[in-house]
Design an enzyme around this catalytic site. Structure first.
Site, PDB file in Angstrom:
ATOM      1  N   GLY A  13      53.285  42.934  42.020  1.00  0.00           N
ATOM      2  CA  GLY A  13      52.419  42.776  43.388  1.00  0.00           C
ATOM      3  C   GLY A  13      51.291  43.080  43.320  1.00  0.00           C
ATOM      4  N   SER A  39      55.735  46.578  37.884  1.00  0.00           N
ATOM      5  CA  SER A  39      55.397  47.785  37.959  1.00  0.00           C
ATOM      6  C   SER A  39      54.568  49.178  37.892  1.00  0.00           C
ATOM      7  CB  SER A  39      56.048  47.636  36.011  1.00  0.00           C
ATOM      8  OG  SER A  39      55.721  48.979  35.280  1.00  0.00           O
ATOM      9  N   ILE A  45      44.318  43.966  38.953  1.00  0.00           N
ATOM     10  CA  ILE A  45      43.155  43.590  38.901  1.00  0.00           C
ATOM     11  C   ILE A  45      42.634  44.013  39.579  1.00  0.00           C
ATOM     12  CG2 ILE A  45      41.209  42.033  38.847  1.00  0.00           C
ATOM     13  CD1 ILE A  45      42.892  41.664  36.479  1.00  0.00           C
ATOM     14  N   GLU A  49      37.778  42.300  46.580  1.00  0.00           N
ATOM     15  CA  GLU A  49      37.792  42.646  47.847  1.00  0.00           C
ATOM     16  C   GLU A  49      36.675  42.871  49.391  1.00  0.00           C
ATOM     17  OE1 GLU A  49      35.823  46.348  45.684  1.00  0.00           O
ATOM     18  OE2 GLU A  49      37.600  47.347  46.302  1.00  0.00           O
ATOM     19  N   LYS A  78      32.252  41.328  56.963  1.00  0.00           N
ATOM     20  CA  LYS A  78      31.912  40.647  56.980  1.00  0.00           C
ATOM     21  C   LYS A  78      31.319  39.890  56.964  1.00  0.00           C
ATOM     22  CE  LYS A  78      31.986  37.886  52.790  1.00  0.00           C
ATOM     23  NZ  LYS A  78      32.825  36.781  51.229  1.00  0.00           N
ATOM     24  N   VAL A 184      59.527  42.662  32.883  1.00  0.00           N
ATOM     25  CA  VAL A 184      60.618  41.639  32.196  1.00  0.00           C
ATOM     26  C   VAL A 184      60.205  41.846  31.424  1.00  0.00           C
ATOM     27  CG1 VAL A 184      60.966  39.105  32.477  1.00  0.00           C
ATOM     28  CG2 VAL A 184      60.822  39.932  34.356  1.00  0.00           C
ATOM     29  N   LEU A 331      46.414  34.503  40.223  1.00  0.00           N
ATOM     30  CA  LEU A 331      45.514  34.852  39.369  1.00  0.00           C
ATOM     31  C   LEU A 331      46.286  34.132  39.004  1.00  0.00           C
ATOM     32  CD1 LEU A 331      43.755  37.509  38.843  1.00  0.00           C
ATOM     33  CD2 LEU A 331      42.575  35.992  39.661  1.00  0.00           C
ATOM     34  N   GLU A 340      32.422  32.536  46.208  1.00  0.00           N
ATOM     35  CA  GLU A 340      32.558  32.578  47.357  1.00  0.00           C
ATOM     36  C   GLU A 340      33.434  33.252  48.295  1.00  0.00           C
ATOM     37  OE1 GLU A 340      30.965  31.243  50.062  1.00  0.00           O
ATOM     38  OE2 GLU A 340      29.211  30.390  48.961  1.00  0.00           O
ATOM     39  N   THR A 342      36.934  33.632  47.317  1.00  0.00           N
ATOM     40  CA  THR A 342      37.766  32.531  47.730  1.00  0.00           C
ATOM     41  C   THR A 342      39.432  32.701  46.831  1.00  0.00           C
ATOM     42  OG1 THR A 342      36.893  31.563  45.555  1.00  0.00           O
ATOM     43  CG2 THR A 342      36.758  30.589  48.062  1.00  0.00           C
TER      44      THR A 342
END
Length: 515
Positions: A13, A39, A45, A49, A78, A184, A331, A340, A342
């Site tokens: 998620g 889960s 992480i 933000e 921002k 899993v 990730l 930056e 991204t």
């Protein structure tokens, strides 16, 4: 494979998983089943933000109203990223979003500024409306100014990533996405090495046609099950660790991110409506985890709201982000440090790339190859822009006489304890693509944006100028007008920006209206 895609299974998620689910269920309204497995025991992480402007387009495509988004994610505006101490100690400049000045004909604006032989008092950022609004703590959604002759303000957001995932979860569930709770336990493969199904710890088996790995650094599908190789960028991006911690909010809430360089890395400050997100990215080869943690805590603006969370990573990317019937997004696909902002953009572009190439009659080699080709180019272009900041640093006062080891390309960096991170970065052998871009700008003042490259010429310009790289020449088209006319042109631009700046409300006032 030639099986039609009828069922997509998303593992994980968080922002990446729910962004993927939301866009897919928005664009494919009928006939496509989407299941997301996550889960509640596995934390996300949640350090990303801060965003860049394309996220607004993503929300617009979903039909998410900006006012609702700001209210539900505790978002702030921002307008850019302020870099402090990245040149020499005490230096500061901003990568402000949006345009700079006004191009004339075929000649970019900055060549006219260069032709005027600018002094320190004639800053490039006097011609950035975004910058002027940011440092004066102002904002209003204003796309054009001066009878539409000049660009207005380009904005992105700071927001609570957990609340954004919750918003997208509700959005996706309303459109039929099925969420399954669980971990899993086993990945079952077909005879040709593709994924057949996922077996959960509850014993439930979930089969699918296309599997999207949003399991974060764990990369349970693309790495643990399919063993796709990883290309490290650590010879250029030496930082491999980060501490993240929220603290109480500080007023006024400024409309920009701060990136503050330290001796061994850099610190971020991201202001939200209800708190400030903080973190420090560092190289474990130059500083211990504990010293980095204490440096972060000692440089907070307010009281911490939790214990700092430590993250370990290797900058780089999966050699194949689409393999067989599995696509890694977020990730799981790779990591580029958040200098930056991204991370979420790479999630966004990965999903959009998938929708453009979505197989109808089945997954083909040519389709997968094209997806991977585009992904590699995107990662490498963003990689080069991040390397640029490190390479152009002028922090030679730090351990300038240190014993600097020279490292061959494509090897893991091993540095002596006496060597300075910044000294190494200033002298490292950078990728040829970046080397060419720097040389072109230094010699001619020209910037070239490759097709569909994320960062604009204005972005590259601000980092280069901000960190002290002034070109030796400029476009002769800038000399086709007289010095008097050129100075009048520049003076008028500054006056126009200042006029419209006085009409903008305070950033805080805008937030109060949209809460």
């Amino acid at each position: 494979m030639n099986k039609q895609i009828n069922h997509i299974v998303i593992l994980g998620g968080g922002s990446s998983g729910w962004m993927t689910a939301a866009l897919l269920c928005r664009l494919y309204k009928q006939g496509l089943k989407i299941t997301l497995i996550e889960s509640a025991e596995i934390g996300t992480i949640g350090v990303g933000e801060a965003t860049i402007p394309p996220l607004k387009i993503f929300n617009d495509v979903l039909g998410i109203n900006e006012q609702d988004f700001i209210a539900k994610t505790k978002a702030t505006i921002k307008l850019g990223i302020q870099f402090e101490n990245w040149g020499q100690q005490g230096d500061a400049y901003m990568h402000a979003f949006g345009e700079l000045g006004k191009n004339i004909g075929y000649c970019p604006f900055h060549h006219y500024w260069l032709a005027s032989k600018p002094t320190n008092s004639d800053s490039l950022w006097q011609y950035s409306f975004n910058y002027q609004a940011a440092v004066n703590n102002k904002f209003a959604p204003l796309t054009r100014i001066h009878n539409d002759q000049l660009a207005g303000i380009t904005h992105a957001y700071h927001f609570d990533a957990g609340l954004y995932a919750k918003l997208l979860h509700e959005y996706s569930a309303d459109k039929g996405v099925v969420r399954v709770e669980g971990k899993v336990n086993q990945v079952e493969l077909t005879q040709d090495g593709a994924i057949d199904s996922l077996v959960l710890d509850s014993g439930q088996t979930i089969a699918g046609d296309l599997f999207i790995d949003c399991s974060g650094f764990n990369a349970l599908l693309i790495d643990k099950a399919l063993h796709v190789g990883y290309e490290s960028y650590q010879q250029w991006l030496v930082c491999d660790s980060a501490w993240a911690v929220p603290c109480e909010k500080v007023d006024p809430i400024v409309p920009y991110t701060r990136s503050i360089a330290h001796d061994f890395g850099w610190q971020w400050r991201i202001p939200l409506q209800h708190r400030t997100g903080n973190g420090i990215v560092f190289s474990s080869q130059y500083v211990s985890d504990e010293v980095a943690k204490q440096t972060l805590l000692q440089n907070l603006d307010a009281k911490p709201l939790a214990e700092p969370k430590l993250l370990k990573f290797v900058p780089g990317r999966r050699k194949q982000q689409w393999y067989k019937n599995c696509i890694a997004i977020g990730l799981a696909s790779g990591f580029l440090e958040p200098l930056e902002s991204t991370s979420l953009h790479l999630v966004q572009t990965a999903i959009i790339r998938l929708t453009k190439l979505m197989p109808n009659l089945g997954i083909s080699d040519s389709l997968v190859d094209e997806y991977n080709r585009q992904s590699q180019i995107e990662f490498e272009q963003i990689r080069d822009f991040i390397i640029l900041h490190y390479y152009l640093n002028k922090k030679s006062h730090l351990n300038s006489n240190a014993n600097l080891n020279v490292h061959p390309k494509n090897t893991v960096v091993e540095l002596s304890e006496a060597a300075s991170l910044w000294h190494y970065c200033e002298h490292m052998d950078i990728p040829p693509s970046l080397k060419q871009k720097i040389a072109l700008f230094k010699q001619t003042g020209n910037l070239h944006r490759f097709q569909e490259e994320l960062f604009t010429e204005e972005a590259w310009l601000q980092v280069m100028i901000g960190q002290g790289l002034m070109p030796e020449d400029h476009n002769p088209l800038a000399d086709t007008i007289s010095d008097t006319d050129r100075e009048e042109f520049l003076s008028n631009l500054k006056a126009i920006y200042q006029h419209y700046l006085t009409q903008l409300p305070e950033h805080g006032a805008f937030l109060r209206v949209n809460q």
